[in-house]
Write a protein that holds these residues in place. Structure first.
Motif, PDB file in Angstrom:
ATOM      1  N   GLN A   1     -19.225   1.547  14.653  1.00 36.93           N
ATOM      2  CA  GLN A   1     -18.572   2.022  13.426  1.00 36.93           C
ATOM      3  C   GLN A   1     -17.779   0.926  12.733  1.00 36.93           C
ATOM      4  OE1 GLN A   1     -16.649   5.492  15.091  1.00 36.93           O
ATOM      5  NE2 GLN A   1     -18.336   6.820  14.471  1.00 36.93           N
ATOM      6  N   ALA A   2     -17.164   0.024  13.506  1.00 38.73           N
ATOM      7  CA  ALA A   2     -16.451  -1.091  12.887  1.00 38.73           C
ATOM      8  C   ALA A   2     -17.423  -2.032  12.188  1.00 38.73           C
ATOM      9  CB  ALA A   2     -15.635  -1.843  13.927  1.00 38.73           C
ATOM     10  N   LEU A   3     -18.559  -2.313  12.835  1.00 38.55           N
ATOM     11  CA  LEU A   3     -19.572  -3.162  12.211  1.00 38.55           C
ATOM     12  C   LEU A   3     -20.154  -2.514  10.957  1.00 38.55           C
ATOM     13  CD1 LEU A   3     -21.648  -4.772  15.107  1.00 38.55           C
ATOM     14  CD2 LEU A   3     -20.599  -5.985  13.200  1.00 38.55           C
ATOM     15  N   THR A   4     -20.351  -1.196  11.006  1.00 34.20           N
ATOM     16  CA  THR A   4     -20.870  -0.487   9.836  1.00 34.20           C
ATOM     17  C   THR A   4     -19.912  -0.633   8.653  1.00 34.20           C
ATOM     18  OG1 THR A   4     -22.052   1.130  11.202  1.00 34.20           O
ATOM     19  CG2 THR A   4     -21.561   1.766   8.934  1.00 34.20           C
ATOM     20  N   ALA A   5     -18.634  -0.378   8.901  1.00 34.61           N
ATOM     21  CA  ALA A   5     -17.637  -0.490   7.833  1.00 34.61           C
ATOM     22  C   ALA A   5     -17.541  -1.925   7.317  1.00 34.61           C
ATOM     23  CB  ALA A   5     -16.280  -0.008   8.337  1.00 34.61           C
TER      24      ALA A   5
ATOM     25  N   ALA B   1     -20.748  -2.995   5.303  1.00 35.07           N
ATOM     26  CA  ALA B   1     -20.777  -2.341   3.994  1.00 35.07           C
ATOM     27  C   ALA B   1     -19.770  -2.955   3.031  1.00 35.07           C
ATOM     28  CB  ALA B   1     -20.513  -0.848   4.155  1.00 35.07           C
ATOM     29  N   LEU B   2     -18.561  -3.199   3.510  1.00 28.77           N
ATOM     30  CA  LEU B   2     -17.482  -3.628   2.625  1.00 28.77           C
ATOM     31  C   LEU B   2     -17.476  -5.123   2.329  1.00 28.77           C
ATOM     32  CD1 LEU B   2     -14.563  -1.495   4.084  1.00 28.77           C
ATOM     33  CD2 LEU B   2     -15.379  -1.415   1.711  1.00 28.77           C
ATOM     34  N   VAL B   3     -17.845  -5.939   3.305  1.00 33.55           N
ATOM     35  CA  VAL B   3     -17.676  -7.381   3.129  1.00 33.55           C
ATOM     36  C   VAL B   3     -18.974  -8.081   2.703  1.00 33.55           C
ATOM     37  CG1 VAL B   3     -16.822  -9.515   4.188  1.00 33.55           C
ATOM     38  CG2 VAL B   3     -15.708  -7.340   4.704  1.00 33.55           C
TER      39      VAL B   3
ATOM     40  N   HIS C   1      -8.849   0.431   7.513  1.00 33.19           N
ATOM     41  CA  HIS C   1      -8.176  -0.760   8.036  1.00 33.19           C
ATOM     42  C   HIS C   1      -8.638  -2.020   7.305  1.00 33.19           C
ATOM     43  CE1 HIS C   1      -6.180   1.423  11.164  1.00 33.19           C
ATOM     44  NE2 HIS C   1      -7.271   1.689  11.861  1.00 33.19           N
ATOM     45  N   ILE C   2      -9.959  -2.129   7.078  1.00 34.29           N
ATOM     46  CA  ILE C   2     -10.503  -3.324   6.426  1.00 34.29           C
ATOM     47  C   ILE C   2     -10.033  -3.410   4.979  1.00 34.29           C
ATOM     48  CG2 ILE C   2     -12.627  -4.457   5.672  1.00 34.29           C
ATOM     49  CD1 ILE C   2     -13.990  -3.237   8.178  1.00 34.29           C
ATOM     50  N   ILE C   3     -10.069  -2.297   4.269  1.00 34.54           N
ATOM     51  CA  ILE C   3      -9.625  -2.282   2.868  1.00 34.54           C
ATOM     52  C   ILE C   3      -8.162  -2.703   2.773  1.00 34.54           C
ATOM     53  CG2 ILE C   3      -9.181  -0.775   0.891  1.00 34.54           C
ATOM     54  CD1 ILE C   3     -11.654   0.878   1.901  1.00 34.54           C
ATOM     55  N   GLN C   4      -7.356  -2.225   3.708  1.00 37.50           N
ATOM     56  CA  GLN C   4      -5.934  -2.612   3.731  1.00 37.50           C
ATOM     57  C   GLN C   4      -5.796  -4.109   3.988  1.00 37.50           C
ATOM     58  OE1 GLN C   4      -3.423  -1.006   6.954  1.00 37.50           O
ATOM     59  NE2 GLN C   4      -1.978  -0.368   5.357  1.00 37.50           N
ATOM     60  N   LYS C   5      -6.583  -4.649   4.916  1.00 37.45           N
ATOM     61  CA  LYS C   5      -6.544  -6.086   5.202  1.00 37.45           C
ATOM     62  C   LYS C   5      -6.905  -6.906   3.973  1.00 37.45           C
ATOM     63  CE  LYS C   5      -5.726  -6.767   9.726  1.00 37.45           C
ATOM     64  NZ  LYS C   5      -4.843  -7.814  10.312  1.00 37.45           N
ATOM     65  N   LYS C   6      -7.838  -6.390   3.187  1.00 32.41           N
ATOM     66  CA  LYS C   6      -8.295  -7.102   1.996  1.00 32.41           C
ATOM     67  C   LYS C   6      -7.405  -6.842   0.777  1.00 32.41           C
ATOM     68  CE  LYS C   6     -11.984  -9.019   3.780  1.00 32.41           C
ATOM     69  NZ  LYS C   6     -12.179 -10.496   3.812  1.00 32.41           N
ATOM     70  N   LYS C   7      -6.332  -6.076   0.959  1.00 27.70           N
ATOM     71  CA  LYS C   7      -5.369  -5.755  -0.095  1.00 27.70           C
ATOM     72  C   LYS C   7      -6.026  -5.028  -1.272  1.00 27.70           C
ATOM     73  CE  LYS C   7      -2.318  -9.595   1.136  1.00 27.70           C
ATOM     74  NZ  LYS C   7      -1.608 -10.819   0.658  1.00 27.70           N
TER      75      LYS C   7
ATOM     76  N   LEU D   1     -15.941 -10.073  11.989  1.00 25.85           N
ATOM     77  CA  LEU D   1     -15.197  -8.815  12.083  1.00 25.85           C
ATOM     78  C   LEU D   1     -13.977  -8.971  12.987  1.00 25.85           C
ATOM     79  CD1 LEU D   1     -14.800  -5.678  11.954  1.00 25.85           C
ATOM     80  CD2 LEU D   1     -16.497  -5.519  13.793  1.00 25.85           C
ATOM     81  N   MET D   2     -14.160  -9.577  14.150  1.00 24.22           N
ATOM     82  CA  MET D   2     -13.055  -9.724  15.096  1.00 24.22           C
ATOM     83  C   MET D   2     -11.965 -10.644  14.548  1.00 24.22           C
ATOM     84  SD  MET D   2     -13.765  -7.654  17.483  1.00 24.22           S
ATOM     85  CE  MET D   2     -12.641  -8.052  18.840  1.00 24.22           C
ATOM     86  N   MET D   3     -12.336 -11.556  13.647  1.00 24.87           N
ATOM     87  CA  MET D   3     -11.337 -12.451  13.038  1.00 24.87           C
ATOM     88  C   MET D   3     -10.344 -11.684  12.168  1.00 24.87           C
ATOM     89  SD  MET D   3     -11.733 -15.624  13.987  1.00 24.87           S
ATOM     90  CE  MET D   3     -11.001 -16.604  12.673  1.00 24.87           C
ATOM     91  N   LEU D   4     -10.709 -10.483  11.750  1.00 28.69           N
ATOM     92  CA  LEU D   4      -9.794  -9.675  10.936  1.00 28.69           C
ATOM     93  C   LEU D   4      -8.651  -9.082  11.763  1.00 28.69           C
ATOM     94  CD1 LEU D   4     -12.323  -7.724   8.665  1.00 28.69           C
ATOM     95  CD2 LEU D   4     -10.872  -9.659   8.017  1.00 28.69           C
ATOM     96  N   SER D   5      -8.791  -9.096  13.092  1.00 30.09           N
ATOM     97  CA  SER D   5      -7.751  -8.552  13.989  1.00 30.09           C
ATOM     98  C   SER D   5      -7.383  -7.120  13.619  1.00 30.09           C
ATOM     99  CB  SER D   5      -6.502  -9.443  13.964  1.00 30.09           C
ATOM    100  OG  SER D   5      -6.808 -10.749  14.400  1.00 30.09           O
ATOM    101  N   LEU D   6      -8.390  -6.280  13.522  1.00 31.65           N
ATOM    102  CA  LEU D   6      -8.172  -4.885  13.162  1.00 31.65           C
ATOM    103  C   LEU D   6      -7.541  -4.109  14.311  1.00 31.65           C
ATOM    104  CD1 LEU D   6     -11.590  -4.063  11.438  1.00 31.65           C
ATOM    105  CD2 LEU D   6      -9.461  -4.766  10.336  1.00 31.65           C
ATOM    106  N   PRO D   7      -6.859  -3.030  14.017  1.00 25.54           N
ATOM    107  CA  PRO D   7      -6.385  -2.144  15.091  1.00 25.54           C
ATOM    108  C   PRO D   7      -7.567  -1.548  15.857  1.00 25.54           C
ATOM    109  CG  PRO D   7      -5.313  -1.625  12.996  1.00 25.54           C
ATOM    110  CD  PRO D   7      -6.436  -2.558  12.680  1.00 25.54           C
TER     111      PRO D   7
END
Length: 339
Positions: A125-129, A132-134, A160-166, A299-305
């Motif tokens: 699911q993290a890879l899917t998000a 799609a987004l990046v 989480h990703i959208i928040q990281k990308k502001k 993806l892991m470089m984003l340090s997501l929760p």
């Protein structure tokens, strides 16, 4: 060695998914043998059981795309792992089991602060998000992004990703009781699916351009979301939840009706409207290992929760877990604990 696995001989019903004992062959080449401790569920699992997923193997197969566990054996060409290592990983089906053999290229070391459940809940699911987004939608600071099924596993990681990308995350869900989880994972605005969806979205946007939509429902919400896109907007579709069977068997009348009434976008209007529609099936990456590992590293470089785990079931209760996923009432990830 002997293992237990949930195998399906004929698709079409959850009842056809049977628990069996079978022999696991020895490891070969760069394979490792994993003692599975947790399994992550995905909508693709449900669709494969019913035979509605294009990537479903022909004939007998074991469902399941992701897992975590401990390495108990290694093949002669394994370079990066040792017996005893705790790992999580992805597989092109085969995860509904107590043990599996898999290439070391599709597993990853379990972070020290992650449980086995965290590992099994993350990758697909993290890879899917992320994909799609990046790589596809190329989200950037200030973009307004609408995410369908925002309280599901992909939706939570997208938040989480959208928040990281502001960027600005707008979450669409089926029940207002899910708003609280959306707040926790970074959504700034949210709404419930309803006949007034387009009007409510226009109020939320208040004149701002809708740049990105992550779409997984199909039907009228696909069409309405496309209509709401601003010029140069991108709609990324990665699922069609409206095809999900709600019973233990397939209602072919409902499936055919949904298929015949599915949205159809005119390519000529896409040009004049300056809008894009992109679709993908993440399982394609399982055949492109170098691309898979590159995207996962980024993806892991984003340090997501860690993923939000909303529901846990035992290996004995796997059928109940699938029915829970079918209901559409779950939040976050469903994880199966393997003894």
């Amino acid at each position: 060695m002997q293992r237990e696995a949930y195998r399906i001989e004929k698709t079409g019903s959850i009842h056809n998914l049977q628990r069996k004992k079978e022999l696991l062959p020895p490891t070969e080449g760069d394979e490792v043998t994993i003692e599975v401790k947790a399994i992550g569920l995905n909508f693709a699992d449900v669709f494969s059981v019913y035979g509605l997923y294009s990537a479903t193997p022909k004939g007998s197969f074991i469902p399941g795309l992701e897992f975590s566990g401990k390495i108990i054996k290694i093949g002669p060409n394994v370079k990066d792992f040792e017996v005893g290592d705790q790992v999580f990983g992805v597989t092109r089906f085969g995860a509904y089991t107590t043990h599996l053999n898999i290439s070391e290229k599709t597993i990853f070391a379990l972070p020290k602060d992650w449980s086995m459940q965290d590992g099994a809940a993350f990758a697909v699911q993290a890879l899917t998000a992320y994909y799609a987004l990046v790589p596809l939608a190329q989200v950037k600071e200030g973009d307004h992004v609408l995410v369908h099924s925002a309280a599901g596993g992909v939706g939570i990681m997208a938040g989480h990703i959208i928040q990281k990308k502001k960027a600005i995350a707008i979450g669409l869900v089926g029940d207002s009781r899910k708003f609280s989880i959306l707040k926790e994972v970074g959504y700034e605005k949210f709404l419930v699916r309803s006949p007034n969806f387009k009007d409510e979205m226009k109020k939320i946007l208040d004149g701002a351009p809708l740049k990105i939509v992550l779409e997984c429902l199909g039907g009228r919400y696909f069409q309405d979301s496309y209509d709401l896109l601003a010029p140069m907007g991108r709609l990324v579709t990665y699922g069609s939840a409206n095809f999900t069977p709600s019973k233990s068997f397939i209602n072919w009348f409902s499936i055919v009706y949904s298929y015949l009434t599915r949205p159809k976008i005119d390519p000529l209007s896409m040009i004049s409207d300056n809008k894009s529609v992109m679709g993908f099936n993440l399982i394609w990456l399982w055949n492109e290992i170098d691309d898979l590992r590159k995207h996962f590293s980024d993806l892991m470089m984003l340090s997501l929760p860690k993923q939000t785990i909303g529901h846990e079931f035992t290996f004995d209760s796997l059928h109940d877990a699938l029915r829970s996923m079918q209901s559409g009432h779950t939040i976050g990830k469903i994880v199966i604990n393997v003894p």
